[in-house]
Enzyme design. Sequence first.
Site, PDB file in Angstrom:
ATOM      1  CD  GLU A 174      -3.602  -2.577   2.818  1.00  0.00           C
ATOM      2  OE1 GLU A 174      -2.507  -2.073   1.941  1.00  0.00           O
ATOM      3  OE2 GLU A 174      -4.733  -2.231   2.515  1.00  0.00           O
ATOM      4  CD  GLU A 203      -6.808   1.253   3.484  1.00  0.00           C
ATOM      5  OE1 GLU A 203      -6.476   1.189   2.664  1.00  0.00           O
ATOM      6  OE2 GLU A 203      -5.955   1.122   4.393  1.00  0.00           O
TER       7      GLU A 203
HETATM    8  C1  FCB Z   1      -4.054   0.437   0.441  1.00  0.00           C
HETATM    9  C2  FCB Z   1      -3.305   1.302   1.464  1.00  0.00           C
HETATM   10  C3  FCB Z   1      -3.882   2.923   1.625  1.00  0.00           C
HETATM   11  C4  FCB Z   1      -4.097   3.287   0.163  1.00  0.00           C
HETATM   12  C5  FCB Z   1      -5.108   2.285  -0.690  1.00  0.00           C
HETATM   13  C6  FCB Z   1      -5.467   2.954  -2.155  1.00  0.00           C
HETATM   14  O1  FCB Z   1      -3.456  -0.459   0.109  1.00  0.00           O
HETATM   15  O2  FCB Z   1      -3.600   0.713   2.653  1.00  0.00           O
HETATM   16  O3  FCB Z   1      -2.973   3.406   2.286  1.00  0.00           O
HETATM   17  O4  FCB Z   1      -2.937   3.477  -0.284  1.00  0.00           O
HETATM   18  O5  FCB Z   1      -4.246   1.367  -0.821  1.00  0.00           O
END
Ligand code: FCB
Length: 461
Positions: free
Chosen positions: A162, A357
């Site tokens: 990210e 994620e």
């Molecule tokens: C993302 C992050 C991760 C976590 C989630 C909830 O943006 O990559 O580390 O904090 O959000």
Amino acid sequence: MTFPAGFLWGAATASYQVEGAVTEGGRGPSIWDTFAAAEGKVLGGATGAVACDHYHRFPEDIGLLADLGLNAYRFSVAWPRVMPDGRTTSAAGLAFYDRLVDELLSRDVVPVLTLYHWDLPQALEDAGGWPARDTAFRFAEYATAVHDALGDRVRQWTTINEPFCAAFLGYGSGVHAPGVCDHDTALVAAHHLLLAHGLATRALAGPGHEFSLALNFAPAIPDGSSPAHAEAARKFDGIHNRFFLDPVLGHGYPPDVVSDVAFHGGRFAASVLDGDTDVIAAPIDWLGVNYYAPARVTPLADPLAPSNCPLPGLRGMDVLPAKGPLTAFGWEQAPSALTSLLEWLSSRSDLPLVVAENGASFVDRVVDGRVFDAARVNYFMEHLGAVHHALRAGVDVRGYFAWSLLDNFEWAMGYTQRFGLVHVDFETQRRTVKESGRFLGRVAKANGLGTPAEGVRDPRA
Ligand code: FCB
């Protein structure tokens, strides 16, 4: 729902959020140690100094993941462990990840290694941080050191997690480390993060290894159908999504976004040197897709009026409050936006996609040794359904990683947001597997697990 053979079923964590042990094994300070120690930056004054104590408890944690039936673990390496001063390699730091990887392989779990999940060595921040071009070159050296040590066993590499957050939250709105508030600086930092990704990918490329980066996407949903609404969505999508995706796909920075951000003083344009976009376009093997929620957007009457959303270049539009159902974080639950996102990505590139994620925070309680987190089970059911829709539409999705294996240090929110498949009691470090963890494991097992040898390669190829 049937998923392809060889699909990666995993859970993710990040070094600063779970490891703790911030002064052990010769680890140097990171920007998150400094930021969390400063007054008023993290809710409740929390820090990652102990976090989940994963540094000492990783065999137990990997055991929990494997016992659930998951076959992959996405973790990040802490740069300040491997290079305490940002430059000199520490054998003790690398030894920790050596043990972690061996433990994963001994449990038949595929290691998916992220090189940077936001914990920049403080020494490099002191030397200019991501706004300094040199940091990208230091990153490539660090990546090479980790690759030299673990490349014989780790096949799946993600360079940067990210870059949007690292740049825009770290140097733009200042809500993340190092807490700088300047849009022009944030844009330059973003460019150097992408450059770092490209330099590392070029440096490490070789047979038997697969490279990726993980981008966080927030699809823009306009609250109306007028041209002004479409323009509001274009602006948000541009700076949030396409600004990072397009150069990685080899299209360079999107011209509409570059003109939106031009009024920030021009340091961004000057920071993009000849050849940089070729470096950023270094071929990758798959794209990590981090998805949590869409953004609802609306135009403002004055196209130059400041936006309520603190992203570089955003004017003449606002982000509206999320619509229910929400998670405990206040994030909108919108699984269908994940399907459209995956379809959109697949229409723009042939790269295999991995949901790197996806997850939700809810208020969880341990009752008689169990956590009945029905809302999170429902969340996973719906979002896996969304991935399955995309697969049926022909999108090449190779894996799904829940955020997160463990409840952990949620950045500026401290320990207030629980995302784990496993509940952590931060007083005792006691772990309790949640029902959502069992659910995900059951889906994984019902679909037959891939083996480490298969990784994310196309099982049909
Ligand atoms: C993302 C992050 C991760 C976590 C989630 C909830 O943006 O990559 O580390 O904090 O959000």
